[in-house]
Write an enzyme that holds these catalytic residues in place. Structure first.
Site, PDB file in Angstrom:
ATOM      1  N   ASN A 141       0.812  -1.212   0.000  1.00 41.13           N
ATOM      2  CA  ASN A 141       0.000   0.000   0.000  1.00 41.13           C
ATOM      3  C   ASN A 141       0.848   1.265   0.000  1.00 41.13           C
ATOM      4  O   ASN A 141       0.451   2.303  -0.545  1.00 41.13           O
ATOM      5  CB  ASN A 141      -0.936   0.033   1.206  1.00 41.13           C
ATOM      6  CG  ASN A 141      -2.097  -0.934   1.076  1.00 41.13           C
ATOM      7  OD1 ASN A 141      -1.899  -2.131   1.220  1.00 41.13           O
ATOM      8  ND2 ASN A 141      -3.283  -0.431   0.781  1.00 41.13           N
ATOM      9  N   LEU A 196      -8.977   6.301  10.997  1.00 40.24           N
ATOM     10  CA  LEU A 196      -9.764   5.069  10.992  1.00 40.24           C
ATOM     11  C   LEU A 196      -9.012   3.886  11.603  1.00 40.24           C
ATOM     12  O   LEU A 196      -9.419   2.738  11.453  1.00 40.24           O
ATOM     13  CB  LEU A 196     -10.195   4.722   9.560  1.00 40.24           C
ATOM     14  CG  LEU A 196     -11.066   5.770   8.864  1.00 40.24           C
ATOM     15  CD1 LEU A 196     -11.433   5.313   7.458  1.00 40.24           C
ATOM     16  CD2 LEU A 196     -12.330   6.052   9.673  1.00 40.24           C
ATOM     17  N   SER A 253      -3.072   2.254  11.748  1.00 37.64           N
ATOM     18  CA  SER A 253      -1.863   1.805  12.457  1.00 37.64           C
ATOM     19  C   SER A 253      -2.203   0.773  13.521  1.00 37.64           C
ATOM     20  O   SER A 253      -1.430  -0.162  13.768  1.00 37.64           O
ATOM     21  CB  SER A 253      -1.137   2.997  13.084  1.00 37.64           C
ATOM     22  OG  SER A 253      -1.895   3.579  14.130  1.00 37.64           O
ATOM     23  N   ASP A 295      -7.849   2.354  20.046  1.00 38.42           N
ATOM     24  CA  ASP A 295      -7.803   1.869  18.669  1.00 38.42           C
ATOM     25  C   ASP A 295      -7.433   0.395  18.604  1.00 38.42           C
ATOM     26  O   ASP A 295      -8.088  -0.401  17.911  1.00 38.42           O
ATOM     27  CB  ASP A 295      -6.806   2.684  17.853  1.00 38.42           C
ATOM     28  CG  ASP A 295      -7.291   4.091  17.577  1.00 38.42           C
ATOM     29  OD1 ASP A 295      -8.244   4.532  18.244  1.00 38.42           O
ATOM     30  OD2 ASP A 295      -6.714   4.762  16.702  1.00 38.42           O
TER      31      ASP A 295
END
Length: 238
Positions: free
Chosen positions: A55, A155, A158, A216
């Site tokens: 990516n 979002l 990581s 997260d």
């Protein structure tokens, strides 16, 4: 050591409430997204460890023997469930900038890799050495990570990356069970293993972000919707 290829994935997240207040001990509500990060780990016998991040156009290869000879005594932290201490006391020994700079030099990370690209490689190297150093010999492996999550969009890209790294490395080194060992194609780790994955993923997040809240990586590990306050998590059923 894992003898077969392993494919793992973890979701991104959206914080519905309390995104900034959570670092001050307030409640945060977060939910997983149907966008995921994927990691394919393949054991090797070529004496190399490689990570490929298509990516962002990165591929890095290390010689296992070189990594084996490194003095990694400063990585002697063992992750424990310290989220509450992080938010309330701030006395957890986060990897220092000096230690991370030392690891960059020892790992021969490219000088032209800065920002998210460099931190992604550094987080991998940190987790690989910290998790796998209990092995008599560091494992030779090839790892490819790709994602549906855009980086830098809030979002949890990581965190999903760190969760995938932690899950794959812990499974490869037999620190957690392999949920696919009975021939099933899709499975989930048991609760205790998810806790270990989450703790190590938090270490990866600390390398990347310094002092994250832990929200997260928790959402990315367990999925669903979570209530998070001062390190205490509970699933929301409705």
């Amino acid at each position: 050591m894992l003898s077969e290829a392993l494919l793992v994935s973890a979701p991104g997240k959206v914080i519905l409430h309390g995104e900034h207040a959570v670092v001050h001990g307030k409640v945060a509500l977060a939910a997983a997204l149907n966008l995921r990060t994927f990691l394919l780990l393949r054991p090797q016998s070529n004496g190399k460890v490689s990570v490929n991040l298509p990516n962002i156009g990165i591929k890095q290869v290390w010689d296992v023997g070189m990594l084996q000879r490194l003095d990694t005594s400063f990585l002697g932290l063992s992750p424990t469930c310290l989220f509450a201490r992080v938010t309330e006391q701030g006395d957890v020994s986060v990897p220092t900038l000096e230690q991370l700079e030392k690891l960059k030099k020892m790992g021969d990370l490219p000088r032209d890799r800065a920002g998210n690209e460099g931190m992604a490689l550094l987080a991998f190297l940190y987790l690989y050495l910290a998790i796998c150093r209990k092995q008599r010999t560091l494992p030779s492996l090839d790892m490819v990570v790709w994602s549906e999550l855009p980086p830098g969009a809030g979002l949890g890209s990581s965190a999903a990356y760190s969760v995938c790294l932690a899950a794959a490395l812990l499974t490869a080194c037999e620190e957690v069970s392999n949920p696919l060992k009975d021939g099933v194609s899709v499975s989930r780790w048991p609760e205790e293993d998810l806790k270990s994955i989450n703790k190590w993923a938090f270490e990866g997040e600390r390398v990347i972000h310094g002092n994250p809240s832990g929200v997260d990586n928790a959402v990315s590990t367990w999925g669903g919707a979570l209530r998070f306050q001062q390190g205490t998590m509970s699933s929301l059923k409705r």
